[in-house]
Design a protein around this motif. Structure first.
Motif, mmCIF file in Angstrom:
data_model
loop_
_atom_site.group_PDB
_atom_site.id
_atom_site.type_symbol
_atom_site.label_atom_id
_atom_site.label_comp_id
_atom_site.label_asym_id
_atom_site.label_seq_id
_atom_site.Cartn_x
_atom_site.Cartn_y
_atom_site.Cartn_z
ATOM 1 N N UNK A 1 58.050 -4.616 -30.255
ATOM 2 C CA UNK A 1 57.424 -3.369 -30.668
ATOM 3 C C UNK A 1 56.675 -3.605 -31.970
ATOM 4 N N UNK A 2 55.430 -3.149 -32.056
ATOM 5 C CA UNK A 2 54.656 -3.361 -33.289
ATOM 6 C C UNK A 2 55.049 -2.431 -34.420
ATOM 7 N N UNK A 3 55.826 -1.393 -34.113
ATOM 8 C CA UNK A 3 56.104 -0.385 -35.142
ATOM 9 C C UNK A 3 57.591 -0.033 -35.225
ATOM 10 N N UNK A 4 58.427 -1.045 -35.320
ATOM 11 C CA UNK A 4 59.854 -0.784 -35.496
ATOM 12 C C UNK A 4 60.637 -0.931 -34.212
ATOM 13 N N UNK B 1 58.215 7.063 -24.493
ATOM 14 C CA UNK B 1 57.601 6.134 -25.427
ATOM 15 C C UNK B 1 58.265 4.765 -25.364
ATOM 16 N N UNK B 2 59.482 4.716 -24.838
ATOM 17 C CA UNK B 2 60.243 3.481 -24.806
ATOM 18 C C UNK B 2 59.894 2.602 -23.620
ATOM 19 N N UNK B 3 60.747 1.617 -23.392
ATOM 20 C CA UNK B 3 60.522 0.617 -22.354
ATOM 21 C C UNK B 3 61.390 0.910 -21.142
ATOM 22 N N UNK B 4 60.799 1.084 -19.951
ATOM 23 C CA UNK B 4 61.599 1.269 -18.743
ATOM 24 C C UNK B 4 62.018 -0.079 -18.150
ATOM 25 N N UNK B 5 63.313 -0.201 -17.852
ATOM 26 C CA UNK B 5 63.862 -1.427 -17.281
ATOM 27 C C UNK B 5 64.610 -1.075 -16.001
ATOM 28 N N UNK C 1 70.482 -6.723 -29.592
ATOM 29 C CA UNK C 1 69.158 -6.988 -30.156
ATOM 30 C C UNK C 1 68.800 -5.821 -31.080
ATOM 31 N N UNK C 2 68.727 -6.063 -32.368
ATOM 32 C CA UNK C 2 68.495 -4.998 -33.329
ATOM 33 C C UNK C 2 67.067 -4.474 -33.310
ATOM 34 N N UNK C 3 66.211 -5.079 -32.513
ATOM 35 C CA UNK C 3 64.877 -4.522 -32.321
ATOM 36 C C UNK C 3 64.897 -3.376 -31.318
ATOM 37 N N UNK C 4 65.987 -3.256 -30.582
ATOM 38 C CA UNK C 4 66.140 -2.203 -29.577
ATOM 39 C C UNK C 4 66.773 -0.983 -30.222
ATOM 40 N N UNK C 5 66.156 0.186 -30.037
ATOM 41 C CA UNK C 5 66.690 1.428 -30.575
ATOM 42 C C UNK C 5 67.742 2.015 -29.659
ATOM 43 N N UNK C 6 67.537 3.242 -29.209
ATOM 44 C CA UNK C 6 68.498 3.867 -28.303
ATOM 45 C C UNK C 6 68.414 3.221 -26.927
ATOM 46 N N UNK C 7 69.554 3.162 -26.242
ATOM 47 C CA UNK C 7 69.627 2.588 -24.895
ATOM 48 C C UNK C 7 70.165 3.666 -23.974
ATOM 49 N N UNK C 8 69.297 4.208 -23.132
ATOM 50 C CA UNK C 8 69.677 5.239 -22.172
ATOM 51 C C UNK C 8 69.870 4.590 -20.806
#
Length: 346
Positions: free
Chosen positions: A92-95, A127-131, A168-175
């Motif tokens: 992510x380029x912004x946090x 806004x997040x990443x779908x996996x 991975x501390x680059x990952x925010x919330x995990x739904x």
């Protein structure tokens, strides 16, 4: 469905979906996945176009040919290494980057699960990443027993995926959103993480089970090991779910969690004692004849949810109990109604 189209049309929504799967590749250089079980997970990425005429809750499948103006289309795809997969998911380029993990249910092939996640991501404007975590379903009604074995086979891989993301501390919330038999797989993976002492991983997850195909007694035993989650584990149910009625018959008339009646005082008490939020979503429009996939319509309402005192962002409730989800079209008024006279005054 996964042939690369290359380009799309003005007004289409384009998003990237990442996939981790225990399905075998048809060939080493192919993202065509079979119902076979892979020794190690396979990883890939897909750029998907959602057409301008898209209707929330629907997947616009082609009837004749793929046309980005009117149907879902794959614009690009790539094979990823394990390292490349986790690097791209977290980049992510912004946090920090939020991640949503979707675990599909019984009788699903890979393109169906992939496009379902794309549909929900587009409708929710995530806004997040779908996996996508795709396990090797037979994609056949008669494959119920084989599918149950395949979700068991996939427990380690799902637990590993969640563990890697959580650390991975680059990952925010995990739904985590799991449907039907994927719900059983998910709770088993969480139970495995708890038994292996990975409490730090579980603490980073917000988990929703949609129409979980889990025996009620098995679920109670799983939750005794797993313990309370924060926010509470959310379970979406409907008493008129015909697919779970079939599952009930196949399993010897054993009650399924996804068909619980929130108006039953025993269910209300069990929800409070187990620190679980059980939500009846039978008021939502169904997208299939089995009333088994109502959850897909919640994606379009996602931006409006979670604004109240008792709600966490998205679908997760901050308090345990039995609730009814109230929605008329896309207008929500008091979306979660607590059921049970004993709690009415709280």
């Amino acid at each position: 469905m996964l042939q690369v189209m290359g380009g799309t049309v003005p007004g289409a929504q384009v998003l990237t979906v990442y996939a981790a799967t225990t399905r075998e590749r048809e060939a080493p250089d192919s993202n065509v996945f079979t119902a076979g079980r892979s020794d190690t997970p396979n990883y890939s990425a897909f750029t998907i176009s959602v057409p301008p005429n898209h209707q929330p809750g629907r997947i616009e499948w082609p009837t004749d040919r793929i046309d980005p103006a009117t149907t879902f289309a794959t614009l690009d795809q790539g094979i990823l290494t394990r390292r490349g997969f986790f690097e791209q998911v977290a980049a992510s380029p912004d946090g920090m980057r939020d991640v949503t993990v979707f675990i599909h249910g019984y009788n699903s092939n890979f393109p169906e699960a992939l496009y379902r996640l794309a549909q929900m991501s587009a409708d929710a404007h995530l806004d997040g990443t779908p996996v996508l975590f795709a396990w090797p379903s037979q994609a056949a009604v008669a494959g119920y027993v084989a599918d149950k074995d395949s979700v068991t086979y996939s427990r380690d891989a799902l637990a590993d995926l969640l563990s890697e993301l959580a650390r991975d501390r680059r990952v925010g919330s995990i739904n985590v959103l799991a449907h039907s038999m994927g719900g059983w797989l998910t709770v088993e993976a969480l139970r495995q993480l708890r038994l292996s002492g990975q409490d730090d991983v579980i603490d980073r997850l917000a988990v929703v089970l949609a129409a979980p195909d889990i025996d009620v007694d098995v679920f109670r035993a799983q939750m005794e090991v797993l313990g309370p989650l924060s926010p509470p584990l959310t379970v979406l149910v409907a008493t008129d779910d015909r697919a779970l009625l079939v599952s009930n018959r196949l399993s010897g008339a054993r009650q399924r969690v996804g068909a619980l009646d929130v108006r039953d005082p025993r269910v209300q008490e069990a929800a409070r004692e187990g620190n679980v939020a059980i939500v009846d979503i039978s008021g939502l429009e169904t997208v299939d004849g089995l009333n088994h996939s109502r959850y897909v319509n919640l994606a379009a309402l996602y931006p409006e949810l979670g604004g109240g005192q008792d709600e966490a962002p998205g679908l997760g409730l901050r308090r345990a109990g039995a609730f009814v989800f109230n929605a008329v079209g896309t207008t929500i008024s008091s979306p979660f109604t607590l059921v049970g006279e004993a709690l009415a005054g709280e």
